[in-house]
Design a protein around this motif. Sequence first.
Motif, short mmCIF file in Angstrom:
data_model
loop_
_atom_site.label_atom_id
_atom_site.label_comp_id
_atom_site.label_asym_id
_atom_site.label_seq_id
_atom_site.Cartn_x
_atom_site.Cartn_y
_atom_site.Cartn_z
N PRO A 1 0.76 -1.31 -0.11
CA PRO A 1 0.09 0.10 -0.16
C PRO A 1 1.04 1.30 0.14
CG PRO A 1 -0.51 -1.64 1.89
CD PRO A 1 0.53 -2.56 1.02
N THR A 2 1.77 1.66 0.90
CA THR A 2 2.96 2.57 0.66
C THR A 2 3.29 2.83 -0.61
OG1 THR A 2 3.05 1.82 3.69
CG2 THR A 2 4.29 3.84 2.15
N LEU A 3 4.17 1.68 -1.01
CA LEU A 3 4.70 2.02 -2.44
C LEU A 3 3.44 2.05 -3.45
CD1 LEU A 3 6.98 1.42 -4.12
CD2 LEU A 3 6.19 -1.28 -4.86
N ILE A 4 2.96 1.59 -3.47
CA ILE A 4 1.93 2.20 -4.33
C ILE A 4 1.38 3.81 -4.13
CG2 ILE A 4 -0.87 2.32 -5.03
CD1 ILE A 4 -0.58 -0.52 -4.62
N VAL A 5 1.38 4.54 -2.82
CA VAL A 5 0.74 5.72 -2.85
C VAL A 5 1.98 6.85 -3.57
CG1 VAL A 5 0.50 7.46 -0.76
CG2 VAL A 5 -1.06 5.01 -1.10
N ALA A 6 3.22 6.05 -2.78
CA ALA A 6 4.07 6.57 -3.33
C ALA A 6 4.94 6.53 -4.13
CB ALA A 6 6.04 6.75 -2.95
N LEU A 7 3.89 5.69 -5.46
CA LEU A 7 4.55 5.51 -7.26
C LEU A 7 3.11 6.79 -7.77
CD1 LEU A 7 5.43 2.30 -7.48
CD2 LEU A 7 7.06 3.80 -7.73
N LEU A 8 1.75 6.67 -7.13
CA LEU A 8 1.06 7.48 -7.03
C LEU A 8 1.24 8.91 -6.69
CD1 LEU A 8 -1.62 5.63 -6.81
CD2 LEU A 8 -1.03 5.94 -8.77
N LEU A 9 1.51 9.59 -5.91
CA LEU A 9 2.01 10.92 -5.24
C LEU A 9 3.26 11.94 -5.23
CD1 LEU A 9 -0.18 10.58 -1.87
CD2 LEU A 9 -0.77 11.37 -4.17
N GLY B 39 10.98 24.94 -17.14
CA GLY B 39 10.66 24.64 -15.58
C GLY B 39 10.94 23.21 -14.79
N ALA B 40 10.63 22.82 -15.67
CA ALA B 40 10.75 21.69 -15.53
C ALA B 40 11.64 21.18 -15.70
CB ALA B 40 9.93 20.56 -16.63
N ALA B 41 12.46 21.60 -17.12
CA ALA B 41 13.80 21.40 -17.20
C ALA B 41 15.25 21.25 -16.24
CB ALA B 41 14.41 22.04 -18.67
N GLY C 55 6.10 9.33 -7.61
CA GLY C 55 6.28 8.97 -8.72
C GLY C 55 5.47 9.32 -9.99
N ALA C 56 4.53 9.50 -10.19
CA ALA C 56 3.72 10.23 -11.19
C ALA C 56 4.42 12.04 -11.75
CB ALA C 56 2.60 9.71 -10.76
N PRO C 57 4.31 12.97 -10.46
CA PRO C 57 4.83 14.01 -10.83
C PRO C 57 5.48 14.39 -11.13
CG PRO C 57 3.63 14.57 -8.82
CD PRO C 57 3.91 12.10 -9.51
N LEU C 58 6.55 13.60 -11.27
CA LEU C 58 8.29 13.31 -11.11
C LEU C 58 7.89 12.67 -12.54
CD1 LEU C 58 10.35 12.18 -8.38
CD2 LEU C 58 10.33 13.97 -9.04
N ALA C 59 7.00 11.89 -13.14
CA ALA C 59 7.08 10.92 -14.54
C ALA C 59 7.04 12.52 -15.63
CB ALA C 59 6.87 10.57 -14.72
N LEU C 60 5.39 12.78 -14.92
CA LEU C 60 5.06 14.01 -15.45
C LEU C 60 6.21 15.52 -15.75
CD1 LEU C 60 2.64 15.14 -17.50
CD2 LEU C 60 1.88 16.21 -14.57
#
Length: 298
Positions: A24-32, A267-269, A34-39
């Motif tokens: 559960p913690t890993l999934i939350v970490a990936l969503l909150l 800004g992202a770069a 990992g996803a913003p970093l990937a975006l």
Amino acid sequence: MNDQTRWARFRRSEDAAGLALISPTLIVALLLLGAPLALMFLYSFLTDSSQPATVDWTFTLENYTAALTEPIYRAVLWRSLYVSVLVTAATVILAFPVAYFVSFHVAPNRKSLWLFLITIPFWTSYLIRVFLWKVILGFNGVVNSGLKTIGLIDEPLSFLLYNTNSIVLTLAHAYAPFAILPIFVALEKIDRSLLEAGQDLGESRLMTFWRVTLPLAMPGVVAAVLIVLIPTVGDYVTPEVIGGGKLPMIANLIQNRMLGLDNRPLGAALAVVAMAAVGLLSVAFVFANRRFLKKTTR
């Protein structure tokens, strides 16, 4: 052994239980996280659009070219790394004696009280602590008023605020507990009999500290360095308030490009470049620490 048997054995193993516990913690970490970093990483390769709050989905490397070659971006990045290294060095150097004193010289029944006192700064908002330092160091602040009252100065000192030193001082105070606690934990794990054995073999207290205590405490020191170094590079509030906007750091520049100029890809770069620089600096420190441990434990 067929696949079903292996799967059944895995489900009954400790590895499966541990994986189920952290899932559960890993999934939350990936969503909150990992996803913003990937975006953000994806945005860094896009092209700025002439339309407000939009981007052109044309892939380009111009953002990274600007981030790495434009003098203003390089200067701000170097300033951010420089300030962060100064803050980290000051914080860890000052935190180690405090952690050492609490671990080795405070009675066991009083250590909880000392740790409680160390965490008192966490009781107030980080923003409030930053503004309090502005009040302390300001032109008519506590320091200048006190010096004028006792007659040491006639005019308020103007160099106390809006400079690199004031930013370093404020950040070092804010992150001091983050450095003290991991070093204290590492010192608490040291077997005291090892120190006694070193002195029984003729080593002085200083050499025992250098060859036994410090190497065994290095995991806490490394943790403290990384905990302080990584977030201070991207600090936004302190340079804005204590620096008065005159000494922007990379976070202030990213905010300006993303929101002020509405150039999200650039800004992202800048954010990706800053993360890469911090990552390289952290890895270099870890390798340097390993070499230090090899030399001191020979």
